[in-house]
Design a protein around this motif. Structure first.
Motif, PDB file in Angstrom:
ATOM      1  N   GLU A   1       0.595   3.114 -11.731  1.00 50.89           N
ATOM      2  CA  GLU A   1      -0.522   3.945 -11.292  1.00 50.89           C
ATOM      3  C   GLU A   1      -0.149   5.407 -11.498  1.00 50.89           C
TER       4      GLU A   1
ATOM      5  N   ILE B   1      -2.638   7.087  -0.954  1.00 52.33           N
ATOM      6  CA  ILE B   1      -3.539   6.473  -1.939  1.00 52.33           C
ATOM      7  C   ILE B   1      -4.534   5.553  -1.235  1.00 52.33           C
TER       8      ILE B   1
ATOM      9  N   GLN C   1      -5.888   0.953  -0.974  1.00 52.72           N
ATOM     10  CA  GLN C   1      -5.775   0.150  -2.185  1.00 52.72           C
ATOM     11  C   GLN C   1      -4.483  -0.656  -2.176  1.00 52.72           C
TER      12      GLN C   1
ATOM     13  N   LEU D   1      -0.957   7.975  -9.937  1.00 49.37           N
ATOM     14  CA  LEU D   1      -0.699   8.706  -8.698  1.00 49.37           C
ATOM     15  C   LEU D   1       0.664   8.384  -8.088  1.00 49.37           C
TER      16      LEU D   1
ATOM     17  N   THR E   1       0.856  -1.182   0.000  1.00 50.94           N
ATOM     18  CA  THR E   1       0.000   0.000   0.000  1.00 50.94           C
ATOM     19  C   THR E   1       0.894   1.234   0.000  1.00 50.94           C
TER      20      THR E   1
END
Length: 301
Positions: free
Chosen positions: A282, A249, A252, A284, A245
């Motif tokens: 990702e 974020i 998720q 982000l 993780t």
């Protein structure tokens, strides 16, 4: 419920006659005993539930998101100069070969002139050498003149090649100068695709040779850099699946594959670095973000 029931009995006892105190006290004592037993039974039931639902302790690894060395570049120049113009902002997306900064430096103009002069003289000296070579074959020229012509030609050729190499280090193709002429400004181009970071320039600032202008980072190959300890080495293998993780974020869970285990343990912390390749990138993700990970060990066949 039992803690409320007891005070009610005590209040009832206070309102009764002295003659009944003994019997009521016995009742209270009996009630207290029941309460204590029931509370102990409830505690045992709770402990049993907790024990049944608890999981074995997992080893968690802390670390950060990083990008491989070939996907990040620090933009520097072998020749300094004064910043003429730049529109760089941290986070800006750039392509390989895109103009980042324009610098001013009189030495850059001199270098171009030296190349053009060397190229022009080289053409003349090459022609003179070929002429002396032809005369020498016909025995119409002395060997001394031939050797002198050859030495001057080779010397100028090496000078032209050295100047051309310096221009190429600055991102300038010498052949372009032959057709387009001298450039007044030194243009700094992006070495890779990516995002600009750590911008250290502004208009009018003098940049010394070797000083960093900015960084360019490509996030297409984000990786995990985790800290492990020597006691965990027996349970860490290349190819293991890593779940992690990322701070910022939410909860998720992402996946990665372990690809490298450090071979040297730090003497002070007894730790080493391990690297995992992220399976799905990702938007982000940012290099430097903190992560918490666990390793899913593969079963041996």
């Amino acid at each position: 419920m039992k803690k409320i029931f007891i005070p009610l009995i005590v209040l009832a006892v206070a309102g009764c006659k002295d003659a009944k105190n003994n019997s009521v006290a016995e009742a209270v004592t009996s009630a207290d005993t029941v309460v204590v037993v029931e509370q102990i039974e409830e505690t045992e039931e709770a402990d049993a539930y907790s024990s049944a639902t608890s999981k074995p302790n997992e080893v968690l690894f802390n670390g950060t998101l990083v990008v491989p060395p070939e996907y990040q570049a620090t933009v520097t120049m072998v020749m300094g100069g004064t910043v003429k113009s730049s529109k760089l902002l941290s986070g800006m997306a750039v392509k390989k070969g895109q103009l980042l900064v324009t610098l001013e430096n009189p030495d850059f103009i001199d270098l171009q002139q030296n190349y053009l002069d060397s190229h022009a003289q080289l053409e003349y000296l090459e022609a003179e050498y070929n002429r002396q070579l032809a005369l020498s074959k016909e025995q119409a020229a002395s060997q001394k003149k031939l050797q002198q012509a050859k030495a001057e030609y080779l010397s100028m050729k090496s000078r032209e090649q050295a100047t051309a190499a310096q221009l190429q280090l600055l991102g300038v193709q010498p052949s372009v100068l032959l057709t387009g002429g001298i450039r007044p400004y030194l243009e700094v181009l992006s070495p890779i695709d990516g995002y600009v970071g750590n911008v250290r320039i502004n208009a009018g600032k003098h940049i010394a040779a070797g000083e960093a202008l900015c960084d360019v980072i490509n996030k297409d190959r984000t990786m995990l850099r985790l800290v492990a300890y020597e006691k965990d080495l027996s349970n860490i293998h290349n190819g293991d699946t890593v779940e992690f993780t990322v701070n910022g974020i939410g909860a998720q869970v992402f996946r990665a594959t372990l690809v490298s285990v450090g071979q040297q343990v730090d003497e002070a912390s007894r730790s080493l670095e391990i690297y995992a390749r992220v399976d799905a990138q990702e938007e982000l993700f940012r290099p430097g973000m903190y992560v918490t990970a666990r390793i899913l060990h593969q079963e041996k066949k």
